[in-house]
Design an enzyme around this catalytic site. Structure first.
Site, short mmCIF file in Angstrom:
data_model
loop_
_atom_site.label_atom_id
_atom_site.label_comp_id
_atom_site.label_asym_id
_atom_site.label_seq_id
_atom_site.Cartn_x
_atom_site.Cartn_y
_atom_site.Cartn_z
N GLU A 65 34.57 -11.52 -25.41
CA GLU A 65 33.82 -10.25 -25.44
C GLU A 65 33.77 -9.56 -24.08
OE1 GLU A 65 30.64 -11.00 -28.98
OE2 GLU A 65 30.28 -12.15 -27.16
C1 ACM Z 1 31.48 -15.82 -28.97
O1 ACM Z 1 30.86 -16.02 -30.03
N1 ACM Z 1 31.28 -14.73 -28.25
C2 ACM Z 1 32.46 -16.78 -28.49
#
Ligand code: ACM
Length: 529
Positions: free
Chosen positions: A340
């Site tokens: 992310e």
């Molecule tokens: C995640 O759930 N951002 C690895």
């Protein structure tokens, strides 16, 4: 038959031959007797378990635990077993080198070659319990099975009334995957050393062998880094919701790593980068491109923070952190996050990983990271951890073609922080609801389209802690789903059967009650009460 530590190999071999003969006699049961005898309720399901109808072994006040002469590691497994059994039985259960058909023996000789590095054979006859393996890890796995063969109250911390009877059985067992992981997010909410140890004890019972600790995120930095002390002094002082947070000193962290190692669990530390870094950015203004430290963050949004890709100090920082973390890590892998990174452009992400991946190698470790890190073309040794919600993932197939092995944590199956259903008070639901049958009913070896079965290194069940503040919360989300994922990691696909699994799972509840595990009584499971 008892041998002293100094006894010669020949003497030991003779004793063992006698012992194995006992096992062979015990195995000679008439075939027609088998059907009435149910298989023991073991989770994860063993490769093979053959009941010995009408045969039982009962622990007594003079039972001893014999361990492989000359093996301190086998002795430690014996001491672990004694540590479980002594409080509830009240027996002395001395741990002594040797072998004996009349007691419990944990031996590193005589195991079937199929047990490999982590498997074991377990024989319960009328005369005793014999666990054989090629490694202490295998003996430890056998001991977890033996615990589950004993009455649930054996897990109690105070003396209970017996009898301590084990059903006669012959087990040959070994894992499907090398990586059988659980992940705990200690960054969103901090979990104390004792809370993490409690979870380690719970996952060890299900033959989980990796604990991935998500040590850093926007909301908190949880591991002391001596060369950058403000990471914890400032960055460790918050958590989601504005609570006090916390962090592990390096001494405390070493203690956790050793506690896990004593349970044959390797800790994989995660330093999440270049996103999920607000706690670090807030601790050191110089890590920010504009030189201004953002305030601490206590919300649950993601994707807004990034280390400054163009600054040299960023890589001095990462080098220092990875050096200190590597020095605290006996295991091979360092997890560098990479998920992310929405505040980092793709070219910047590449640039960052191109500089950071060699730092992992420089400190003698191998990189693992969330699946997005394959964008940067990590080396074949790097292990991507897939957390997607789809079964189509061409980037994972391509990584496997380049030689990488993949750990599977599909968010729709393995994320322990997803709600069970719309009424679940804790957890999130962005990947949907996941009751225990959803968590169980998928085949890691055939999950991602086009990913060869041999490219799967294993499975891991992450537990993110946005909504989770203590052990009771954590256990409510982990149980009963963690044992489901643990079974996918250990048991051969040939044993996979929801109808049977749910009955074996139901049988675990008595044990959880004794252990004080705050499990969710899913309506999908035929609990006995
Ligand atoms: C995640 O759930 N951002 C690895």
């Amino acid at each position: 038959m008892l041998l002293s530590e100094g006894a010669g190999r020949r003497g030991f071999g003779r004793a063992l031959a006698a012992l194995l003969f006992v096992g062979a006699v015990g195995a000679a049961v008439p075939a027609h007797a088998a059907p009435e005898t149910p298989l023991p309720h073991i989770v994860p399901a063993p490769v093979t378990a053959t009941p010995r109808p009408g045969v039982t072994f009962t622990l007594s006040a003079d039972t001893r635990i014999h361990t492989q002469p000359g093996s301190p590691a086998a002795k430690r497994v014996g001491e672990f077993l004694a540590g479980v059994l002594r409080p509830s039985t009240g027996y002395r259960l001395p741990v002594v080198p040797g072998a004996s058909g009349r007691h419990i023996s944990l031996l590193l000789v005589g195991a079937d070659a199929r047990v490999g590095e982590e498997g074991y054979q377990l024989d319960v006859t009328g005369r005793g319990v014999l666990v054989r393996a090629r490694t202490a890890a295998g003996l430890f796995a056998g001991v977890q099975t033996l615990r589950q063969l004993l009455p649930a109250k054996v897990e109690a911390k105070t003396k209970q009334r017996g009898p301590w009877t084990v059903p006669g059985v012959r087990v040959l067992d070994y894992p499907r995957y090398a990586h059988r992981g659980a992940m705990l997010d200690v960054a969103r909410h901090f979990f104390s050393v004792d809370e993490v140890k409690r979870y380690i004890d719970q996952i060890a019972l299900y033959k989980v062998n990796r604990l991935h600790l998500h040590l850093t995120d926007d909301q908190g930095w949880r591991l002391e880094i001596k060369s950058w002390p403000n990471l914890t002094a400032h960055g460790g002082s918050t958590e989601v919701g504005g609570g006090p947070g916390g962090f592990y000193t390096q001494e405390q962290y070493k203690d956790l790593v050793a506690y896990a190692a004593a349970r044959h669990i390797t800790v994989i530390p995660e330093i999440d980068m270049p996103g999920h870094t607000n706690a670090a950015l807030s601790s050191y203004p110089e890590l920010n491109c504009d030189g201004v430290a953002p305030p601490p963050y206590t919300g649950i949004e993601v994707g807004f923070s990034s280390l400054c890709i163009d600054k040299d100090i960023t890589y001095r920082f990462v080098d220092d952190v990875l050096r200190e973390v590597a020095a605290l890590t006996p295991g091979q892998y360092l997890h560098i996050g990479g998920d992310e990174a929405h505040a980092t452009t793709d070219p910047d992400f590449d640039l960052f990983m191109d500089k950071v991946l060699p730092l992992v190698a420089k400190h003698g470790k191998t990189a693992t990271g969330w699946h997005e890190f394959v964008k940067a073309g990590p080396p074949a040794s790097a292990v991507p951890q897939f957390w997607g919600t789809k079964t189509v993932a061409p980037d994972m197939v391509a990584a496997a073609e380049r030689g990488s092995e993949i750990v599977l944590s599909p968010a729709t199956k393995a994320y322990l922080d997803m709600k069970y259903d719309a009424d679940t008070k804790l957890g999130l639901s962005w990947a949907g609801y996941t009751d225990v049958q959803d968590a169980y009913d998928w085949n890691p070896g055939a999950y991602i389209e086009g990913l060869p079965a041999e490219a799967v290194r294993g499975v891991e069940a992450p537990l993110w802690s946005e909504t989770v503040t203590d052990s009771a919360d954590l256990e409510f989300l982990a149980f009963p789903r963690l044992p489901a994922i643990a079974e996918l990691g250990w048991s051969p696909w040939s044993t996979h059967d929801w109808e049977k699994f749910k009955v074996r799972l139901a049988a675990q509840a008595d044990r959880w009650d004794v252990m004080g595990v705050n499990y969710y009584a899913s309506p999908q499971v035929p609990w006995k009460k």
